[in-house]
Design an enzyme around this catalytic site. Structure first.
Site, PDB file in Angstrom:
ATOM      1  N   VAL A  14       0.868  -1.168   0.000  1.00 52.75           N
ATOM      2  CA  VAL A  14       0.000   0.000   0.000  1.00 52.75           C
ATOM      3  C   VAL A  14       0.910   1.223   0.000  1.00 52.75           C
ATOM      4  O   VAL A  14       2.089   1.131   0.352  1.00 52.75           O
ATOM      5  CB  VAL A  14      -0.968   0.037   1.207  1.00 52.75           C
ATOM      6  CG1 VAL A  14      -2.037  -1.033   1.078  1.00 52.75           C
ATOM      7  CG2 VAL A  14      -0.231  -0.093   2.522  1.00 52.75           C
ATOM      8  N   SER A  15       0.360   2.368  -0.377  1.00 52.55           N
ATOM      9  CA  SER A  15       1.192   3.561  -0.543  1.00 52.55           C
ATOM     10  C   SER A  15       1.565   4.267   0.745  1.00 52.55           C
ATOM     11  O   SER A  15       2.586   4.926   0.819  1.00 52.55           O
ATOM     12  CB  SER A  15       0.476   4.563  -1.461  1.00 52.55           C
ATOM     13  OG  SER A  15       0.308   3.980  -2.730  1.00 52.55           O
ATOM     14  N   SER A  16       0.737   4.154   1.782  1.00 50.74           N
ATOM     15  CA  SER A  16       1.055   4.881   3.016  1.00 50.74           C
ATOM     16  C   SER A  16       0.771   4.033   4.251  1.00 50.74           C
ATOM     17  O   SER A  16       0.021   3.060   4.200  1.00 50.74           O
ATOM     18  CB  SER A  16       0.258   6.184   3.081  1.00 50.74           C
ATOM     19  OG  SER A  16      -1.123   5.914   3.120  1.00 50.74           O
TER      20      SER A  16
END
Length: 193
Positions: A14-16
């Site tokens: 996931v990105s964050s």
């Protein structure tokens, strides 16, 4: 290897840090080992991705929920797939079984879909830039200055006291250009008192 297939190695990203990996981990439940990462895919400098790439061996299959979890750009995706293929490692995407890199059709489909996705991102960026330009022209896109009049005065005093501008900018969490504009009264800082 005596006819034994390699491991099924999962990769979830996931990105964050505040996003959840739960859906991806559920999709990768059959993997022998899963590598979990919370980092943007805008570049390949991702430590868990590097760890996974070093871990996989010939005969292994990397299992990923979807192509965008592995890479964001077509170039990165194709480079990763090529690197894995050179190691004798296949890639399977749970959401898109037709994209299995063990087949020529899957590799072709990935190339085409990746190119379409990249084109779409570029078109979105172009439309966004055009919209911002039109809004600026109409006077509707005016972000507030990053520094208040008080902060500009404080910065001016610190610079006059001999503190380097780069240090002042860093401590105020702005770019040096923003600080230079504020001190010179340019752009958003024109007439700010």
């Amino acid at each position: 290897m005596s006819g034994q297939k390699g491991q099924l190695v999962g990769y979830a990203r996931v990105s964050s840090a505040d996003q959840s990996l739960a859906r991806q981990l559920e999709a990768l439940a059959g993997a022998d080992r899963v590598f979990e990462e919370k980092a943007s895919a805008k570049d390949r400098a991702r430590p868990v991705l590097a760890e996974m790439l070093a871990y996989v061996r010939e005969g292994d299959t990397v299992l990923v929920k979807s192509p965008d979890r592995l890479a964001r750009s077509t170039v990165d995706l194709l480079n990763l797939l090529s690197e894995l293929k050179a190691k004798g490692v296949a890639v399977r995407f749970v959401d898109s079984p037709a994209l299995d890199t063990a087949t020529a059709q899957g590799t072709f489909m990935l190339t085409v879909l990746g190119a379409v996705a990249e084109l779409e991102r570029e078109l979105i960026a172009e439309r966004r830039a055009e919209g911002i330009a039109l809004a600026k022209k109409a006077g509707k896109y005016d972000r507030a200055p990053k520094l208040t009049a008080g902060q500009v005065q404080e910065a001016r005093e610190r610079v006059d006291a001999g503190v380097p501008k780069a240090v002042v900018a860093r401590e105020m969490s702005v770019s040096r250009q923003t600080l230079y504009d504020a001190l010179a009264g340019r752009g958003r800082y024109a007439g700010l008192e």
